[in-house]
Scaffold this motif. Structure first.
Motif, PDB file in Angstrom:
ATOM      1  N   THR A 232       0.831  -1.206   0.000  1.00  0.00           N
ATOM      2  CA  THR A 232       0.000   0.000   0.000  1.00  0.00           C
ATOM      3  C   THR A 232       0.862   1.250   0.000  1.00  0.00           C
ATOM      4  O   THR A 232       0.635   2.196  -0.772  1.00  0.00           O
ATOM      5  CB  THR A 232      -0.931   0.013   1.225  1.00  0.00           C
ATOM      6  N   ARG A 236       2.162   4.259  -3.562  1.00  0.00           N
ATOM      7  CA  ARG A 236       1.963   5.711  -3.628  1.00  0.00           C
ATOM      8  C   ARG A 236       3.179   6.460  -4.145  1.00  0.00           C
ATOM      9  O   ARG A 236       3.119   7.676  -4.339  1.00  0.00           O
ATOM     10  CB  ARG A 236       1.563   6.222  -2.237  1.00  0.00           C
ATOM     11  N   LYS A 253      -7.557   1.613  -6.090  1.00  0.00           N
ATOM     12  CA  LYS A 253      -8.149   2.920  -5.826  1.00  0.00           C
ATOM     13  C   LYS A 253      -8.840   2.968  -4.470  1.00  0.00           C
ATOM     14  O   LYS A 253      -8.642   3.917  -3.691  1.00  0.00           O
ATOM     15  CB  LYS A 253      -9.147   3.265  -6.932  1.00  0.00           C
ATOM     16  N   GLU A 254      -9.630   1.948  -4.154  1.00  0.00           N
ATOM     17  CA  GLU A 254     -10.455   1.995  -2.951  1.00  0.00           C
ATOM     18  C   GLU A 254      -9.720   1.516  -1.699  1.00  0.00           C
ATOM     19  O   GLU A 254      -9.861   2.114  -0.627  1.00  0.00           O
ATOM     20  CB  GLU A 254     -11.714   1.137  -3.162  1.00  0.00           C
ATOM     21  N   SER A 257      -5.871   3.339  -1.788  1.00  0.00           N
ATOM     22  CA  SER A 257      -5.982   4.807  -1.843  1.00  0.00           C
ATOM     23  C   SER A 257      -4.947   5.420  -2.773  1.00  0.00           C
ATOM     24  O   SER A 257      -4.344   6.456  -2.471  1.00  0.00           O
ATOM     25  CB  SER A 257      -5.838   5.402  -0.428  1.00  0.00           C
ATOM     26  N   VAL A 258      -4.716   4.776  -3.913  1.00  0.00           N
ATOM     27  CA  VAL A 258      -3.767   5.286  -4.901  1.00  0.00           C
ATOM     28  C   VAL A 258      -4.353   6.512  -5.594  1.00  0.00           C
ATOM     29  O   VAL A 258      -5.497   6.484  -6.054  1.00  0.00           O
ATOM     30  CB  VAL A 258      -3.421   4.188  -5.927  1.00  0.00           C
ATOM     31  N   LYS A 259      -3.580   7.585  -5.668  1.00  0.00           N
ATOM     32  CA  LYS A 259      -4.034   8.817  -6.316  1.00  0.00           C
ATOM     33  C   LYS A 259      -3.503   8.947  -7.750  1.00  0.00           C
ATOM     34  O   LYS A 259      -4.082   9.661  -8.567  1.00  0.00           O
ATOM     35  CB  LYS A 259      -3.578  10.023  -5.499  1.00  0.00           C
ATOM     36  N   ALA A 260      -2.382   8.284  -8.045  1.00  0.00           N
ATOM     37  CA  ALA A 260      -1.804   8.351  -9.390  1.00  0.00           C
ATOM     38  C   ALA A 260      -2.721   7.627 -10.381  1.00  0.00           C
ATOM     39  O   ALA A 260      -3.591   6.842  -9.985  1.00  0.00           O
ATOM     40  CB  ALA A 260      -0.424   7.706  -9.380  1.00  0.00           C
TER      41      ALA A 260
END
Length: 495
Positions: A232, A236, A253-254, A257-260
């Motif tokens: 995890t 990031r 994503k969920e 919590s990857v933002k890229a």
């Protein structure tokens, strides 16, 4: 306590400074006297340079080889880094824009069959592999614009070896460290090199390491939780992510919590995987294999069906399901309840559980439990494997998916060769690959598998329908999928 923290900070900063000072220049010559045109040429050369890092044997990593070939087709220069334990794709070896940078095997003196020494030498092998990887990424290769690294569950091998969760044998001891560096420090090394060399890191997610580890230790084991936390956190630091399914993109994503950017890039067959429409050519190839020696007369008369399965002989594929189904099929064929053809099952691949299963098969054969079935194990070249898929009647996938969101590439290869598939379907991502009753069928037990074998081999028209669906599904090739997704990401394809 304060003194200890100061010492740690001192040595950490000193080590980082040395790494930076010893690292090759990111952009080549950078003196003020360097001509502007030369700097532009160097910048352009770096922009066109890619590194593809395989956490294992390059020859057994088809998706990463396909990445390298696609990049080279679009004009990129590629260093593909990994272990050379088997032959690579012929187009990789022949392409002047692709350089193979082999990671060295560990020194022979670290080989041991002694359990006590293994526990000592194991960590030394890890240290050697990490140093080899660092030296390769930071010194032996030129700075690249992009580093594409696969995420594979190698870390469970390291944990098993170091803490004894694997049932130890001398053979397993060598397997555990012969192929894959541990992915926990490997991703960290790759991230550090990318930071120091101003390289964009892209992680290609094939599966999650923690989910494979959980097969052995259970979901609540502390090492599994550490593994998931690590993946995890490391996710990031990447510039972008590729993954094999939409379901995996959702998890990244969920849950991570990857933002890229997360770009699903489904596996598609490469160009060398093509159907063989001529029955005579298919028969000629099958007769040329040593694995068909016992049934060549049946092949010539058309009284045998060729079933093929590719496996890594590991815990995430329960091969006993297929053995059980074939045993029951043989009983039905012998009983005469239904007129069923003989089956020749050819199983390709290598792995730690191979010998145990082959011994079980030999025992069943000796006991007369496989009178209407022959099971052969094979290790084929890339070309012969493609020809086998195109010449067989049915493919079987036993991939169970530890995470529920990855897919077996072997099914993609089978579709590329026009081969219909029956496969284990008890996981979320399965419908992204197989359409039930159109190009394949799913099963969740040996009983369901034998029902499919009896129905399809006893009714050739039903098998023909699935073959038409497989041919259609396989018509979409790797480059069709790669160009608009990875090609655009890397700036190699116009928007």
């Amino acid at each position: 306590m304060i003194t200890a923290l100061i010492n740690i900070a001192f040595w950490a900063s000193t080590s980082l400074t040395l790494l930076i000072l010893l690292l090759p220049s990111q952009y080549g010559v950078s003196r003020e006297s360097t001509k502007k045109s030369e700097r532009q040429d160097q910048s352009q050369a770096r922009k066109d340079r890619f590194q593809v890092l395989v956490l294992g044997d390059i020859g057994r990593s088809p998706r990463m080889q396909y990445h390298a070939l696609s990049i080279a087709k679009k004009g990129g220069m590629v260093d593909i880094i990994g272990y050379q334990e088997s032959d690579v794709h012929p187009d990789i070896a022949a392409n002047p824009r692709i350089s193979i940078v082999p990671l060295p095997s560990h020194p022979s003196f670290l080989q041991t069959s002694n359990k006590i020494l293994f526990l000592f030498f194991g960590p030394l092998k890890v240290v050697f592999q990490l140093w080899s990887l660092w030296r390769c990424l930071a010194y032996r290769t030129e700075a690249a614009r992009w580093l594409l690294v696969q995420n594979l569950p190698a870390l469970c091998i390291t944990f098993d070896a170091l803490f004894g969760y694997y049932k130890w044998t001398p053979a397993v001891a060598e397997i555990q460290y012969s192929q894959n560096p541990p992915s926990i420090p490997t991703l960290a090394v790759a991230s550090l090199v990318c930071f120091l060399r101003n390289t964009a890191l892209v992680i290609d997610w094939h599966n999650f390491g923690y989910s494979i580890l959980a097969l052995k230790l259970g979901d609540q084991h502390p090492l599994v939780k550490i593994s998931k936390s690590y993946e995890t956190i490391m996710s990031r630091y990447a510039t972008a992510h590729l993954c094999v399914t939409n379901a995996m993109a959702r998890v990244l994503k969920e849950e991570f919590s990857v933002k890229a950017p997360i770009l699903p890039l489904h596996d598609r067959p490469a160009e060398h995987l093509r159907p063989i429409q001529d029955d005579a050519i298919r028969l000629e190839f099958l007769l040329s294999l040593q694995e068909t020696a016992h049934v060549r007369t049946l092949l010539g008369s058309g009284d045998v069906q060729v079933l093929v399965s590719s496996t890594s002989w590991t815990a995430d594929e329960d091969f006993s399901v297929l053995i059980d189904a074939l045993t029951r099929y043989s009983d039905l064929a012998v009983s005469g309840e239904r007129k069923l053809p003989h089956i020749l099952a050819i199983i390709t691949g290598k792995g730690p559980q191979r010998e145990a299963y082959l011994a079980e098969i030999a025992s069943l054969k000796k006991a007369g439990k496989l009178q209407q079935v022959d099971i052969e194990s094979a290790w084929l070249s890339t070309h012969d494997y493609a020809s086998l898929l195109a010449s067989a009647n049915l493919g079987v996938s036993l991939h169970t998916s530890s995470s529920g969101v990855d897919l077996p590439m072997k099914v993609v290869d089978m579709f590329g060769a026009g081969l219909p598939v029956v496969g284990w379907d008890r996981f979320e991502a399965w419908p992204e690959l197989v359409t039930e009753g159109v190009n394949g069928r799913g099963f969740g037990s040996a009983e369901q598998l034998v029902e499919h074998l009896v129905d399809l081999f006893g009714n050739p028209a039903k098998l023909a329908v699935l073959r038409e669906g497989a041919l259609k599904e396989g018509s979409r090739r790797w480059d069709d999928e790669w160009d608009p997704i990875a090609g655009r990401l890397f700036g190699l394809v116009d928007v």
